[in-house]
Scaffold this motif. Structure first.
Motif, PDB file in Angstrom:
ATOM      1  N   GLY A 173       3.450  -9.579   2.215  1.00  0.00           N
ATOM      2  CA  GLY A 173       2.855  -8.254   2.379  1.00  0.00           C
ATOM      3  C   GLY A 173       3.454  -7.227   1.441  1.00  0.00           C
ATOM      4  O   GLY A 173       2.733  -6.403   0.861  1.00  0.00           O
ATOM      5  N   VAL A 174       4.776  -7.264   1.268  1.00  0.00           N
ATOM      6  CA  VAL A 174       5.434  -6.330   0.345  1.00  0.00           C
ATOM      7  C   VAL A 174       4.965  -6.568  -1.083  1.00  0.00           C
ATOM      8  O   VAL A 174       4.675  -5.620  -1.826  1.00  0.00           O
ATOM      9  CB  VAL A 174       6.965  -6.463   0.441  1.00  0.00           C
ATOM     10  CG1 VAL A 174       7.648  -5.680  -0.683  1.00  0.00           C
ATOM     11  CG2 VAL A 174       7.456  -5.949   1.793  1.00  0.00           C
ATOM     12  N   SER A 175       4.859  -7.834  -1.480  1.00  0.00           N
ATOM     13  CA  SER A 175       4.389  -8.133  -2.836  1.00  0.00           C
ATOM     14  C   SER A 175       2.966  -7.625  -3.032  1.00  0.00           C
ATOM     15  O   SER A 175       2.617  -7.111  -4.100  1.00  0.00           O
ATOM     16  CB  SER A 175       4.467  -9.635  -3.117  1.00  0.00           C
ATOM     17  OG  SER A 175       3.493 -10.358  -2.382  1.00  0.00           O
ATOM     18  N   GLY A 176       2.134  -7.745  -1.989  1.00  0.00           N
ATOM     19  CA  GLY A 176       0.770  -7.238  -2.082  1.00  0.00           C
ATOM     20  C   GLY A 176       0.713  -5.726  -2.194  1.00  0.00           C
ATOM     21  O   GLY A 176      -0.086  -5.175  -2.964  1.00  0.00           O
ATOM     22  N   LEU A 177       1.546  -5.038  -1.432  1.00  0.00           N
ATOM     23  CA  LEU A 177       1.584  -3.576  -1.511  1.00  0.00           C
ATOM     24  C   LEU A 177       1.950  -3.109  -2.915  1.00  0.00           C
ATOM     25  O   LEU A 177       1.395  -2.124  -3.428  1.00  0.00           O
ATOM     26  CB  LEU A 177       2.587  -3.025  -0.495  1.00  0.00           C
ATOM     27  CG  LEU A 177       2.147  -2.996   0.962  1.00  0.00           C
ATOM     28  CD1 LEU A 177       3.319  -2.630   1.862  1.00  0.00           C
ATOM     29  CD2 LEU A 177       1.008  -1.996   1.155  1.00  0.00           C
ATOM     30  N   LEU A 178       2.878  -3.832  -3.556  1.00  0.00           N
ATOM     31  CA  LEU A 178       3.331  -3.435  -4.889  1.00  0.00           C
ATOM     32  C   LEU A 178       2.310  -3.803  -5.969  1.00  0.00           C
ATOM     33  O   LEU A 178       1.933  -2.973  -6.800  1.00  0.00           O
ATOM     34  CB  LEU A 178       4.672  -4.090  -5.202  1.00  0.00           C
ATOM     35  CG  LEU A 178       5.861  -3.617  -4.357  1.00  0.00           C
ATOM     36  CD1 LEU A 178       7.069  -4.525  -4.571  1.00  0.00           C
ATOM     37  CD2 LEU A 178       6.229  -2.177  -4.698  1.00  0.00           C
ATOM     38  N   VAL A 179       1.861  -5.076  -5.960  1.00  0.00           N
ATOM     39  CA  VAL A 179       0.979  -5.562  -7.017  1.00  0.00           C
ATOM     40  C   VAL A 179      -0.417  -4.964  -6.907  1.00  0.00           C
ATOM     41  O   VAL A 179      -1.054  -4.665  -7.923  1.00  0.00           O
ATOM     42  CB  VAL A 179       0.910  -7.109  -6.982  1.00  0.00           C
ATOM     43  CG1 VAL A 179      -0.152  -7.625  -7.954  1.00  0.00           C
ATOM     44  CG2 VAL A 179       2.264  -7.697  -7.336  1.00  0.00           C
ATOM     45  N   HIS A 180      -0.907  -4.779  -5.676  1.00  0.00           N
ATOM     46  CA  HIS A 180      -2.273  -4.289  -5.497  1.00  0.00           C
ATOM     47  C   HIS A 180      -2.310  -2.816  -5.084  1.00  0.00           C
ATOM     48  O   HIS A 180      -2.980  -2.005  -5.725  1.00  0.00           O
ATOM     49  CB  HIS A 180      -2.997  -5.135  -4.457  1.00  0.00           C
ATOM     50  CG  HIS A 180      -2.947  -6.601  -4.743  1.00  0.00           C
ATOM     51  ND1 HIS A 180      -3.366  -7.150  -5.937  1.00  0.00           N
ATOM     52  CD2 HIS A 180      -2.500  -7.645  -4.000  1.00  0.00           C
ATOM     53  CE1 HIS A 180      -3.191  -8.459  -5.915  1.00  0.00           C
ATOM     54  NE2 HIS A 180      -2.657  -8.785  -4.748  1.00  0.00           N
ATOM     55  N   GLY A 181      -1.589  -2.484  -4.024  1.00  0.00           N
ATOM     56  CA  GLY A 181      -1.651  -1.119  -3.507  1.00  0.00           C
ATOM     57  C   GLY A 181      -1.126  -0.086  -4.481  1.00  0.00           C
ATOM     58  O   GLY A 181      -1.820   0.859  -4.860  1.00  0.00           O
ATOM     59  N   VAL A 182       0.120  -0.257  -4.911  1.00  0.00           N
ATOM     60  CA  VAL A 182       0.738   0.727  -5.798  1.00  0.00           C
ATOM     61  C   VAL A 182       0.111   0.685  -7.194  1.00  0.00           C
ATOM     62  O   VAL A 182      -0.217   1.719  -7.781  1.00  0.00           O
ATOM     63  CB  VAL A 182       2.263   0.501  -5.888  1.00  0.00           C
ATOM     64  CG1 VAL A 182       2.899   1.476  -6.864  1.00  0.00           C
ATOM     65  CG2 VAL A 182       2.904   0.646  -4.505  1.00  0.00           C
ATOM     66  N   TYR A 183      -0.070  -0.523  -7.721  1.00  0.00           N
ATOM     67  CA  TYR A 183      -0.611  -0.642  -9.082  1.00  0.00           C
ATOM     68  C   TYR A 183      -2.052  -0.131  -9.165  1.00  0.00           C
ATOM     69  O   TYR A 183      -2.359   0.773  -9.946  1.00  0.00           O
ATOM     70  CB  TYR A 183      -0.541  -2.090  -9.542  1.00  0.00           C
ATOM     71  CG  TYR A 183      -1.302  -2.348 -10.831  1.00  0.00           C
ATOM     72  CD1 TYR A 183      -0.860  -1.833 -12.044  1.00  0.00           C
ATOM     73  CD2 TYR A 183      -2.479  -3.095 -10.824  1.00  0.00           C
ATOM     74  CE1 TYR A 183      -1.563  -2.052 -13.222  1.00  0.00           C
ATOM     75  CE2 TYR A 183      -3.186  -3.324 -11.999  1.00  0.00           C
ATOM     76  CZ  TYR A 183      -2.727  -2.799 -13.186  1.00  0.00           C
ATOM     77  OH  TYR A 183      -3.434  -3.007 -14.342  1.00  0.00           O
TER      78      TYR A 183
END
Length: 304
Positions: A89-99
């Motif tokens: 979930g954290v990787s998704g927040l960074l790669v998709h959400g933030v980016y």
């Protein structure tokens, strides 16, 4: 399937190649660049008709529905512990959400797509630094030269777009996007390098959708003009980008080292420029053509 953490030495090299993965390792990077490059085109088509976070929230919900159905139909393995879910979930927040959130907001605030792509293109150099510090990866002098050459090439490609006036504050979300995709790539390689591309996508996009939806509700009006352009852009970004390109990205992160994966992002601005030329009649100079060649040479050195 388990998601046990690997040692720093193990994470610095990809898993052993079979004949099938060898063929995929040649084909998948090309397909990833081709598909990922269309993301800026989709944003350009859709954003005049919808606010950025609302656009992304609808996109994420559609991806979750599609990938959950596929995962259930194929009986794909799900993460086995709360810690696995948290890391994915954290990787998704960074790669998709933030980016993606940063890029879409920057473009919505008037930052030209060329400038946004140039800012984000610093990512391979940042990833190389982070891979050495966090993953114990060894970055060769030839790779450093290739990364530097690639950045120069990207600069030449988008140089004609830099004279466009825009508010300096529009650069802020683009820089945040840069930090998100860099940190997310390293985090995923470190903590969840073997996630299943079907269930992993669901685990990545659920927290991303929740956060994006909350921010959209707090900061945007929810206005949507359901035009043909918006529907096409949404469908393209869901199926081609968030399912196709993201699945390829997850495969590349699993089967290659972080520097090799990051270097591919240098090829995105040149490909985006070509798509914009074919679809919208955008022009690019002789300098941009030279920059494309320089970029390809840089990526070749970095991945050789």
């Amino acid at each position: 399937m388990t998601f046990a953490l690997r040692s720093r030495a193990e994470l610095s090299v990809p898993p052993p190649m079979t004949s099938a993965t060898s063929l995929q390792s040649r084909f998948f990077p090309f397909m990833f660049v081709l598909l990922w490059s269309t993301g800026f085109i989709g944003a350009r088509l859709g954003l005049p008709h919808i606010e950025p976070l609302t656009f992304l929230f609808i996109r994420y919900v559609a991806v979750i529905a599609c990938m959950a159905a596929l995962a259930l139909a194929t009986r794909a393995p799900w993460p086995i512990s709360a810690k696995n879910w948290m890391h994915i979930g954290v990787s998704g927040l960074l790669v998709h959400g933030v980016y993606l959130g940063g890029v879409f907001i920057a473009i919505h605030q008037g930052l030209p797509a060329g400038v946004a792509s140039l800012v984000v293109s610093v990512q391979p150099l940042l990833t190389a630094v982070g891979a050495g510090m966090l993953l114990g990866a060894v970055v060769l002098k030839r790779q450093w030269a290739g990364l530097a050459l690639g950045l120069v090439g990207v600069g030449l490609v988008v140089a004609g777009k830099l004279g466009t006036e825009f508010a300096a504050q529009a650069l802020v979300p683009a820089v945040v996007a840069l930090l998100g995709i860099t940190t997310g790539t390293l985090y995923q390689k470190r903590y969840c390098p073997t996630l299943d591309w079907r269930t992993g996508s669901v685990a990545q996009f659920v927290p991303t959708a929740l956060l994006t939806g909350a921010l959209a509700w707090l900061t945007e009006s929810g206005r949507i003009d359901w035009t043909g352009e918006l529907v096409f852009a949404l469908g393209w970004l869901v199926f081609v980008l968030s399912i196709g390109a993201v699945s390829l990205l997850n495969w590349l992160i699993r089967h290659s080292n972080a520097v090799n994966v990051a270097s591919l992002f240098y090829l995105v601005p040149p490909c985006t420029a070509l798509f914009a030329w074919m679809l919208f009649g955008d022009t690019f100079s002789g300098m941009a053509l030279v920059g494309m060649g320089v970029t390809v040479a840089g990526v070749y050195l970095a991945r050789k």
